[in-house]
Design an enzyme around this catalytic site. Structure first.
Site, PDB file in Angstrom:
ATOM      1  N   ASN A  68       0.873  -1.186   0.000  1.00 62.29           N
ATOM      2  CA  ASN A  68       0.000   0.000   0.000  1.00 62.29           C
ATOM      3  C   ASN A  68       0.905   1.229   0.000  1.00 62.29           C
ATOM      4  OD1 ASN A  68      -1.824   2.034   0.463  1.00 62.29           O
ATOM      5  ND2 ASN A  68      -2.280   1.448   2.588  1.00 62.29           N
ATOM      6  N   LYS A  92       0.103   4.266  -0.312  1.00 65.22           N
ATOM      7  CA  LYS A  92      -0.540   5.490   0.218  1.00 65.22           C
ATOM      8  C   LYS A  92      -0.246   6.645  -0.749  1.00 65.22           C
ATOM      9  CE  LYS A  92      -0.185   3.468   4.725  1.00 65.22           C
ATOM     10  NZ  LYS A  92      -0.326   3.624   6.148  1.00 65.22           N
ATOM     11  N   HIS A 143      -9.805   1.621   4.508  1.00 63.94           N
ATOM     12  CA  HIS A 143      -8.541   1.789   5.235  1.00 63.94           C
ATOM     13  C   HIS A 143      -8.773   2.781   6.379  1.00 63.94           C
ATOM     14  CE1 HIS A 143      -4.470   2.900   6.253  1.00 63.94           C
ATOM     15  NE2 HIS A 143      -4.087   1.775   5.673  1.00 63.94           N
ATOM     16  N   GLU A 180      -7.122   5.143   7.485  1.00 59.61           N
ATOM     17  CA  GLU A 180      -6.835   6.554   7.174  1.00 59.61           C
ATOM     18  C   GLU A 180      -8.004   7.191   6.448  1.00 59.61           C
ATOM     19  OE1 GLU A 180      -3.038   5.816   5.310  1.00 59.61           O
ATOM     20  OE2 GLU A 180      -2.225   5.288   7.275  1.00 59.61           O
ATOM     21  N   GLU A 215      -6.071  -4.579  10.479  1.00 56.71           N
ATOM     22  CA  GLU A 215      -5.027  -3.567  10.696  1.00 56.71           C
ATOM     23  C   GLU A 215      -5.345  -2.771  11.958  1.00 56.71           C
ATOM     24  OE1 GLU A 215      -2.741  -2.275   6.986  1.00 56.71           O
ATOM     25  OE2 GLU A 215      -4.607  -1.188   6.957  1.00 56.71           O
ATOM     26  N   SER A 224       2.780  -1.908  10.417  1.00 55.64           N
ATOM     27  CA  SER A 224       4.220  -1.982  10.717  1.00 55.64           C
ATOM     28  C   SER A 224       4.851  -3.331  10.381  1.00 55.64           C
ATOM     29  CB  SER A 224       4.488  -1.609  12.181  1.00 55.64           C
ATOM     30  OG  SER A 224       4.184  -0.241  12.385  1.00 55.64           O
TER      31      SER A 224
HETATM   32  P1  PGA Z   1       2.443   0.474   7.600  1.00 53.43           P
HETATM   33  O1  PGA Z   1       1.029   0.714   6.894  1.00 53.43           O
HETATM   34  O2  PGA Z   1       2.981  -0.827   7.074  1.00 53.43           O
HETATM   35  O3  PGA Z   1       3.282   1.660   7.169  1.00 53.43           O
HETATM   36  O4  PGA Z   1       2.195   0.423   9.054  1.00 53.43           O
HETATM   37  C1  PGA Z   1       0.134  -0.339   6.682  1.00 53.43           C
HETATM   38  C2  PGA Z   1      -1.159   0.182   6.094  1.00 53.43           C
HETATM   39  O5  PGA Z   1      -1.610   1.258   6.499  1.00 53.43           O
HETATM   40  O6  PGA Z   1      -1.777  -0.462   5.239  1.00 53.43           O
END
Ligand code: PGA
Length: 248
Positions: free
Chosen positions: A8, A10, A91, A93, A164, A209
Site C-alpha cells: 500500500n 498510500k 482503510h 486513514e 489492521e 508496521s
Molecule cells: P504500515 O502501513 O505498514 O506503514 O504500518 C500499513 C497500512 O496502512 O496499510
C-alpha cells in the site's frame, strides 16, 4: 503455500519512484501473490510495467457509485479499464480522515466485486478500544456489517479482510504475532457464523508496521493469509525480501 503480499503505497512518492518499484516487481519470478495498491495517477504505469507478469495492481479506494456527476471520484469501471484486480476499501486513514463508515465501505466492496475487482476490506481497532478490551466486539461489528450486506446483495467472487489495528499502522509497533493469530481466528469464527459459504471465499491478512524482520513470524500463524504493507513496501530491497518470504 505462498501468502498474499499487498503493498500500500498510500500518497507517497513520485512517478520516478513508482516506475522503479514497478519495474523491480516486474523483474521478480512467480509473483502471482504480489499486489501493489498505487495512487490513481500511477495506475497507467502499473498496467504498462506489470501487464506481462502475474502481479496484481489496484487502487486505494473507489467510489460507491457508477458513472455520474461525482466530482473527484473514481468508479470501479474506470479501475477495471486500467486492469485493476484489487482495491482497498475502508482503510483506517480513510475512515478517520474522510469519515468513511461501514455502510459506505460495504457499498464500495459490492461495486468493486460486481466489476470483477477483489476488495481488500480493512478493519481494526484504535488504541483506546484495545485498552478498554472491546476490540473483538469492535472488529466483529465491522466484519458483520460488510459481510451481511455483501451476502444480501449476492456479491460474487472472493474477498480479502485486512486486520489492521490502527495503533500498529505506521507506528513501527506491529501487533504481536500471537495477538494477530487470536484476532484472525476470531474473524474467521465471525465469518463462519455469518455464512460458511461466504467464509470459504474470504482470506484474512494482517497489516500494521510489517517489515522483513517481523514478517516470517506473522506468516507462521494460523489463518494469516498474507500481509498489507505500507512504509516498508516503498524500500526496494525490503520489498524484494518480503516478496520472497511470502513466496516461501
Ligand atoms: P504500515 O502501513 O505498514 O506503514 O504500518 C500499513 C497500512 O496502512 O496499510
Amino acid at each position: 503455500m505462498s501468502k498474499l503480499f499487498v503493498a500500500n503505497w498510500k500518497m507517497h512518492g513520485h512517478a520516478g519512484l513508482a516506475k522503479k518499484l514497478l519495474s523491480v516487481a516486474a523483474s521478480l519470478d512467480d509473483i502471482e501473490n504480489v499486489a501493489v495498491m498505487v495512487p490513481y495517477p500511477y495506475l497507467y504505469l502499473a498496467q504498462q510495467e506489470l501487464a506481462n507478469t502475474a502481479a496484481i495492481w489496484g487502487a486505494q479506494t473507489l467510489s460507491m457509485y457508477s458513472q455520474g456527476a461525482f466530482t473527484g471520484e473514481v468508479c470501479a469501471e474506470m479501475l477495471s479499464e486500467f486492469g485493476c484486480k484489487m482495491v482497498l476499501v475502508g482503510h483506517s486513514e480513510r475512515r478517520s480522515g474522510w469519515g468513511e463508515l461501514d455502510d459506505l465501505i460495504a457499498n464500495q466492496a459490492l461495486v468493486a466485486s460486481s466489476n470483477g475487482i477483489k476488495p481488500i476490506i480493512c478493519v481494526g481497532e484504535d488504541l483506546a478500544c484495545r485498552e478498554k478490551g472491546v476490540h473483538f466486539q469492535y472488529v466483529k461489528s465491522q466484519i458483520e456489517t460488510v459481510s451481511k450486506f455483501l451476502i444480501e446483495n449476492k456479491a460474487k467472487g472472493e474477498f480479502v479482510f485486512a486486520y489492521e489495528p490502527i495503533w500498529a499502522i505506521g507506528s513501527g509497533r506491529a501487533a504481536n504475532a500471537d495477538e494477530v493469530e487470536k484476532m484472525h481466528l476470531f474473524i474467521r469464527e465471525c465469518l463462519l457464523q455469518i455464512s460458511i459459504e461466504f467464509s470459504s471465499r474470504c482470506i484474512i491478512i494482517y497489516g500494521g508496521s510489517v517489515n522483513k524482520s517481523n514478517l516470517e513470524s506473522l506468516l507462521t500463524k494460523q489463518d494469516v493469509g498474507g500481509v498489507l504493507v505500507g512504509g516498508a513496501s516503498l524500500k526496494v530491497n525490503e520489498f524484494i525480501d518480503m516478496v520472497n518470504i511470502c513466496k516461501a
